[in-house]
Write an enzyme that holds these catalytic residues in place. Structure first.
Site, PDB file in Angstrom:
ATOM      1  N   ASP A   8       0.813  -1.214   0.000  1.00  0.00           N
ATOM      2  CA  ASP A   8       0.000   0.000   0.000  1.00  0.00           C
ATOM      3  C   ASP A   8       0.855   1.275   0.000  1.00  0.00           C
ATOM      4  O   ASP A   8       1.946   1.290   0.552  1.00  0.00           O
ATOM      5  CB  ASP A   8      -0.901  -0.019   1.244  1.00  0.00           C
ATOM      6  CG  ASP A   8      -1.973   1.047   1.184  1.00  0.00           C
ATOM      7  OD1 ASP A   8      -2.299   1.518   0.083  1.00  0.00           O
ATOM      8  OD2 ASP A   8      -2.500   1.410   2.253  1.00  0.00           O
ATOM      9  N   HIS A  44       2.441   3.131  -8.999  1.00  0.00           N
ATOM     10  CA  HIS A  44       2.239   1.686  -9.184  1.00  0.00           C
ATOM     11  C   HIS A  44       3.460   1.051  -9.865  1.00  0.00           C
ATOM     12  O   HIS A  44       3.853  -0.059  -9.536  1.00  0.00           O
ATOM     13  CB  HIS A  44       0.971   1.421 -10.003  1.00  0.00           C
ATOM     14  CG  HIS A  44      -0.290   1.828  -9.283  1.00  0.00           C
ATOM     15  ND1 HIS A  44      -0.530   1.488  -7.974  1.00  0.00           N
ATOM     16  CD2 HIS A  44      -1.366   2.546  -9.681  1.00  0.00           C
ATOM     17  CE1 HIS A  44      -1.703   1.981  -7.592  1.00  0.00           C
ATOM     18  NE2 HIS A  44      -2.225   2.629  -8.609  1.00  0.00           N
ATOM     19  N   LEU A  55      10.354 -20.876  -2.758  1.00  0.00           N
ATOM     20  CA  LEU A  55       9.292 -19.993  -2.255  1.00  0.00           C
ATOM     21  C   LEU A  55       7.985 -20.162  -3.051  1.00  0.00           C
ATOM     22  O   LEU A  55       8.006 -20.200  -4.277  1.00  0.00           O
ATOM     23  CB  LEU A  55       9.764 -18.537  -2.383  1.00  0.00           C
ATOM     24  CG  LEU A  55       8.731 -17.455  -2.054  1.00  0.00           C
ATOM     25  CD1 LEU A  55       8.524 -17.324  -0.553  1.00  0.00           C
ATOM     26  CD2 LEU A  55       9.152 -16.104  -2.627  1.00  0.00           C
TER      27      LEU A  55
HETATM   28  C1  FPP Z   1      -2.229   0.073  -3.272  1.00  0.00           C
HETATM   29  O1  FPP Z   1      -1.691   1.394  -3.215  1.00  0.00           O
HETATM   30  C2  FPP Z   1      -1.630  -0.631  -4.386  1.00  0.00           C
HETATM   31  C3  FPP Z   1      -2.326  -1.225  -5.404  1.00  0.00           C
HETATM   32  C4  FPP Z   1      -3.798  -1.200  -5.508  1.00  0.00           C
HETATM   33  C5  FPP Z   1      -1.608  -1.889  -6.515  1.00  0.00           C
HETATM   34  C6  FPP Z   1      -0.461  -2.762  -6.075  1.00  0.00           C
HETATM   35  C7  FPP Z   1       0.200  -3.305  -7.263  1.00  0.00           C
HETATM   36  C8  FPP Z   1       1.527  -3.369  -7.442  1.00  0.00           C
HETATM   37  C9  FPP Z   1       2.506  -2.930  -6.422  1.00  0.00           C
HETATM   38  C10 FPP Z   1       2.065  -3.989  -8.696  1.00  0.00           C
HETATM   39  C11 FPP Z   1       2.435  -5.427  -8.403  1.00  0.00           C
HETATM   40  C12 FPP Z   1       2.687  -6.167  -9.642  1.00  0.00           C
HETATM   41  C13 FPP Z   1       2.458  -7.491  -9.779  1.00  0.00           C
HETATM   42  C14 FPP Z   1       2.758  -8.142 -11.077  1.00  0.00           C
HETATM   43  C15 FPP Z   1       1.890  -8.339  -8.707  1.00  0.00           C
HETATM   44  P1  FPP Z   1      -2.681   2.636  -3.385  1.00  0.00           P
HETATM   45  O2  FPP Z   1      -2.785   2.937  -4.822  1.00  0.00           O
HETATM   46  O3  FPP Z   1      -3.984   2.326  -2.723  1.00  0.00           O
HETATM   47  O4  FPP Z   1      -1.909   3.755  -2.616  1.00  0.00           O
HETATM   48  P2  FPP Z   1      -2.589   4.980  -1.845  1.00  0.00           P
HETATM   49  O5  FPP Z   1      -3.342   4.398  -0.699  1.00  0.00           O
HETATM   50  O6  FPP Z   1      -1.407   5.783  -1.426  1.00  0.00           O
HETATM   51  O7  FPP Z   1      -3.463   5.682  -2.830  1.00  0.00           O
END
Ligand code: FPP
Length: 247
Positions: free
Chosen positions: A26, A43, A137
């Site tokens: 997050d 992201h 893993l």
């Molecule tokens: C939450 O942060 C994050 C997500 C909804 C996306 C997570 C995805 C990745 C890290 C990419 C991973 C890639 C693979 C292939 C698994 P947010 O956008 O809610 O952050 P915020 O709360 O600061 O808005």
């Protein structure tokens, strides 16, 4: 690569490495906002960290890692953001395939993946198949995952077996429910880490997390380093896990 280890070998030997770690990745959006960048940039940076931390967990000897990549609720985000995430998943799954093979990582997707495009579904199957024989893993990527939806799906599967007279209501117990979850045959997470400062689980592994140690950290996911994981493991080692019993 050896130099990127944050904990030294003798330090890891003295520590109890959690068998199963869950991570709620997050803070991508806030990370980008702080820099005046688009949420997509956050992201993208988060995906790089996902790759780095997965490899680090593998090298530390973690047996199961579950990452929350996309929740059942994330479909309600603006369409361009959802589209960007879908493309990012495709790109990363393709790119990580070799890494994971080299690292002996077995990839498993948890969640209702049928909602994704045919192209992404084919890639998901390809990644799962390609890593099926890996013995290191186990990486669970939670995509279109929701803990409540997972429990609903288990209830439906069990009900169907009752209707088919394969089992009786008396046979429903905690084991039967666990066996019908996406994490079937896997141990429950010992440690769940949520960076970004939010202190909630947000529908992540509600059944499996009842005795997980929860660590909430004030770092945004794109800034999360191997050292942060070490710190979480060090904190975990100080926890007294009693599972409701008296020691
Ligand atoms: C939450 O942060 C994050 C997500 C909804 C996306 C997570 C995805 C990745 C890290 C990419 C991973 C890639 C693979 C292939 C698994 P947010 O956008 O809610 O952050 P915020 O709360 O600061 O808005």
């Amino acid at each position: 690569m050896e130099s990127s280890f944050a904990l030294k070998k003798n330090e890891t030997q003295a520590l109890k490495i959690p068998k199963h770690i869950g991570i709620i990745m997050d803070g991508n959006g806030r990370w980008a906002q702080k820099r005046g960048l688009s949420r997509s940039c956050g992201h993208k940076a988060g995906a790089k960290v996902f790759r780095k931390i997965t490899l680090y967990c593998s090298r530390l000897g973690v047996e199961y890692l579950t990452v929350y990549a996309f929740s059942t609720e994330n479909w309600h985000r603006p369409k361009p953001e959802v589209n960007f995430l879908m493309n990012l998943f495709e790109q990363y799954l393709n790119e990580c395939l070799e890494d994971f093979k080299d690292e002996n990582i077995r990839v498993n997707f948890i969640g209702d993946t049928k909602k994704f495009t045919q192209k992404l579904q084919r890639l998901i199957s390809k990644v799962e198949k390609a890593s099926q024989s890996s013995t290191g893993l186990v990486l669970n990527i939670a995509m279109n995952y929701g803990g409540r939806a997972e429990i609903v799906s288990a209830v439906k599967k069990i009900s169907q077996r009752i209707l088919a007279n394969e089992i009786t209501i008396d046979e429903i117990d905690e084991n039967l429910i666990s066996e019908n979850l996406y994490t079937f045959l896997q141990p429950d997470p010992d440690l769940i880490i949520r960076p970004s400062g939010e202190c909630r689980l947000s529908n992540f592994l509600p059944w499996q997390s009842v005795y997980s140690e929860l660590i909430f950290m004030n770092v945004l996911w794109p800034d999360f380093t191997e050292k942060d994981l070490d710190n979480a493991i060090l904190q975990y080692n100080k926890r007294d896990r009693r599972f409701g019993k008296v020691k």
